[in-house]
Design a protein around this motif. Structure first.
Motif, PDB file in Angstrom:
ATOM      1  N   THR A  95       0.857  -1.182   0.000  1.00  0.00           N
ATOM      2  CA  THR A  95       0.000   0.000   0.000  1.00  0.00           C
ATOM      3  C   THR A  95       0.896   1.235   0.000  1.00  0.00           C
ATOM      4  OG1 THR A  95      -1.683  -1.193   1.227  1.00  0.00           O
ATOM      5  CG2 THR A  95      -1.856   1.203   1.201  1.00  0.00           C
ATOM      6  N   ILE A  96       0.645   2.094  -0.954  1.00  0.00           N
ATOM      7  CA  ILE A  96       1.437   3.308  -1.092  1.00  0.00           C
ATOM      8  C   ILE A  96       0.723   4.438  -0.353  1.00  0.00           C
ATOM      9  CG2 ILE A  96       2.385   4.980  -2.739  1.00  0.00           C
ATOM     10  CD1 ILE A  96       2.359   2.697  -4.796  1.00  0.00           C
ATOM     11  N   PRO A  97       1.438   5.160   0.500  1.00  0.00           N
ATOM     12  CA  PRO A  97       0.796   6.269   1.213  1.00  0.00           C
ATOM     13  C   PRO A  97       0.408   7.389   0.254  1.00  0.00           C
ATOM     14  CG  PRO A  97       3.155   6.240   1.640  1.00  0.00           C
ATOM     15  CD  PRO A  97       2.840   5.010   0.851  1.00  0.00           C
ATOM     16  N   CYS A  98      -0.626   8.111   0.602  1.00  0.00           N
ATOM     17  CA  CYS A  98      -1.084   9.234  -0.217  1.00  0.00           C
ATOM     18  C   CYS A  98      -0.299  10.484   0.158  1.00  0.00           C
ATOM     19  CB  CYS A  98      -2.574   9.479  -0.004  1.00  0.00           C
ATOM     20  SG  CYS A  98      -3.592   8.146  -0.629  1.00  0.00           S
ATOM     21  N   TYR A  99       0.148  11.189  -0.846  1.00  0.00           N
ATOM     22  CA  TYR A  99       0.886  12.427  -0.639  1.00  0.00           C
ATOM     23  C   TYR A  99       0.081  13.581  -1.206  1.00  0.00           C
ATOM     24  CZ  TYR A  99       4.860   9.451   0.428  1.00  0.00           C
ATOM     25  OH  TYR A  99       5.679   8.517   0.985  1.00  0.00           O
ATOM     26  N   SER A 100       0.270  14.738  -0.627  1.00  0.00           N
ATOM     27  CA  SER A 100      -0.428  15.921  -1.120  1.00  0.00           C
ATOM     28  C   SER A 100       0.224  16.399  -2.413  1.00  0.00           C
ATOM     29  CB  SER A 100      -0.372  17.042  -0.070  1.00  0.00           C
ATOM     30  OG  SER A 100       0.959  17.549   0.014  1.00  0.00           O
ATOM     31  N   LYS A 101      -0.482  17.228  -3.134  1.00  0.00           N
ATOM     32  CA  LYS A 101       0.037  17.784  -4.384  1.00  0.00           C
ATOM     33  C   LYS A 101       1.330  18.554  -4.117  1.00  0.00           C
ATOM     34  CE  LYS A 101      -1.222  20.923  -8.133  1.00  0.00           C
ATOM     35  NZ  LYS A 101      -2.247  21.829  -8.661  1.00  0.00           N
ATOM     36  N   GLU A 103       3.568  18.042  -1.713  1.00  0.00           N
ATOM     37  CA  GLU A 103       4.656  17.106  -1.439  1.00  0.00           C
ATOM     38  C   GLU A 103       5.174  16.466  -2.725  1.00  0.00           C
ATOM     39  OE1 GLU A 103       3.732  15.302   2.961  1.00  0.00           O
ATOM     40  OE2 GLU A 103       2.323  14.804   1.352  1.00  0.00           O
ATOM     41  N   ILE A 104       4.267  16.129  -3.633  1.00  0.00           N
ATOM     42  CA  ILE A 104       4.659  15.531  -4.911  1.00  0.00           C
ATOM     43  C   ILE A 104       5.455  16.542  -5.737  1.00  0.00           C
ATOM     44  CG2 ILE A 104       3.804  14.624  -7.111  1.00  0.00           C
ATOM     45  CD1 ILE A 104       1.454  13.411  -5.469  1.00  0.00           C
ATOM     46  N   GLN A 105       4.994  17.797  -5.774  1.00  0.00           N
ATOM     47  CA  GLN A 105       5.711  18.822  -6.528  1.00  0.00           C
ATOM     48  C   GLN A 105       7.106  19.058  -5.962  1.00  0.00           C
ATOM     49  OE1 GLN A 105       2.838  22.009  -6.267  1.00  0.00           O
ATOM     50  NE2 GLN A 105       2.064  21.582  -8.334  1.00  0.00           N
ATOM     51  N   ALA A 106       7.219  19.065  -4.630  1.00  0.00           N
ATOM     52  CA  ALA A 106       8.527  19.261  -4.002  1.00  0.00           C
ATOM     53  C   ALA A 106       9.465  18.111  -4.354  1.00  0.00           C
ATOM     54  CB  ALA A 106       8.370  19.377  -2.487  1.00  0.00           C
ATOM     55  N   TYR A 107       8.968  16.898  -4.341  1.00  0.00           N
ATOM     56  CA  TYR A 107       9.779  15.730  -4.700  1.00  0.00           C
ATOM     57  C   TYR A 107      10.257  15.832  -6.147  1.00  0.00           C
ATOM     58  CZ  TYR A 107      11.102  10.931  -5.719  1.00  0.00           C
ATOM     59  OH  TYR A 107      11.784   9.809  -6.124  1.00  0.00           O
ATOM     60  N   LEU A 108       9.349  16.186  -7.048  1.00  0.00           N
ATOM     61  CA  LEU A 108       9.710  16.289  -8.464  1.00  0.00           C
ATOM     62  C   LEU A 108      10.727  17.402  -8.703  1.00  0.00           C
ATOM     63  CD1 LEU A 108       6.255  15.688 -10.163  1.00  0.00           C
ATOM     64  CD2 LEU A 108       8.172  14.091  -9.997  1.00  0.00           C
ATOM     65  N   ARG A 109      10.619  18.511  -7.983  1.00  0.00           N
ATOM     66  CA  ARG A 109      11.594  19.604  -8.135  1.00  0.00           C
ATOM     67  C   ARG A 109      13.000  19.139  -7.766  1.00  0.00           C
ATOM     68  NH1 ARG A 109       7.856  22.948  -5.308  1.00  0.00           N
ATOM     69  NH2 ARG A 109       6.555  23.914  -6.860  1.00  0.00           N
ATOM     70  N   ILE A 110      13.088  18.308  -6.745  1.00  0.00           N
ATOM     71  CA  ILE A 110      14.386  17.835  -6.286  1.00  0.00           C
ATOM     72  C   ILE A 110      14.954  16.769  -7.215  1.00  0.00           C
ATOM     73  CG2 ILE A 110      15.551  16.550  -4.433  1.00  0.00           C
ATOM     74  CD1 ILE A 110      13.523  17.914  -2.503  1.00  0.00           C
ATOM     75  N   HIS A 111      14.122  15.824  -7.663  1.00  0.00           N
ATOM     76  CA  HIS A 111      14.609  14.657  -8.388  1.00  0.00           C
ATOM     77  C   HIS A 111      14.593  14.768  -9.908  1.00  0.00           C
ATOM     78  CE1 HIS A 111      13.927  13.004  -4.382  1.00  0.00           C
ATOM     79  NE2 HIS A 111      14.917  12.185  -4.708  1.00  0.00           N
TER      80      HIS A 111
END
Length: 145
Positions: A95-101, A103-111
């Motif tokens: 089960t994958i935890p749900c992340y907010s929009k 949090e997802i944007q911050a992850y994508l900016r970094i990676h």
């Protein structure tokens, strides 16, 4: 790196057994050790017959595979409890935890940063950070380029 066309199969009720078998073969073949991650997206949408064949091919190839660390992910909607795929692969369920929009944007900016010294298409967007991926949505068909 982001997945390429040969690593992802987006499943629909019309997905054929051959398409599904091909991606399973790629994931479990000795050539799959090139660090690719093979994915079935929306596997709960597969027809029952194709779902049964997915299970058959996966476990048959797994037994004969010499690849100990294959990378194969099956994405299913958690609400689709009547799916054969979910039942067949239940022991592998994560089960994958749900992340907010945000949090997802911050992850994508970094990676998903553009390497220094390159001139990517991302420079067309005037933003303080450079990304390899940019999604543009449109209400009109064919206009989301």
């Amino acid at each position: 790196p982001l997945p390429t066309y040969d690593e992802v199969l987006v499943c629909t009720p019309d997905t054929e057994e051959e398409e599904m078998e091909l991606i399973v073969r790629r994931a479990l073949s000795s050539d799959s050790q090139n660090q690719k991650i093979y994915c079935l997206l929306g596997a709960e949408k597969l027809a029952y017959k194709v779902s049964k064949q997915l299970e058959f091919h996966f476990f048959r190839l797994l037994q004969s595979s010499t690849v100990p660390d294959y990378r194969f992910i099956i994405f299913c909607n958690a609400k689709a409890q009547n799916s054969y795929v979910i039942t067949a692969f239940d022991t592998y369920k994560v089960t994958i935890p749900c992340y907010s929009k945000t949090e997802i944007q911050a992850y994508l900016r970094i990676h998903l940063k553009v390497p220094c010294g390159t001139a990517p298409v991302a420079q067309a967007f005037e933003e303080p950070y450079q990304q390899n991926v940019k999604f543009i949505f449109s209400n009109q068909a064919g206009m989301g380029r």
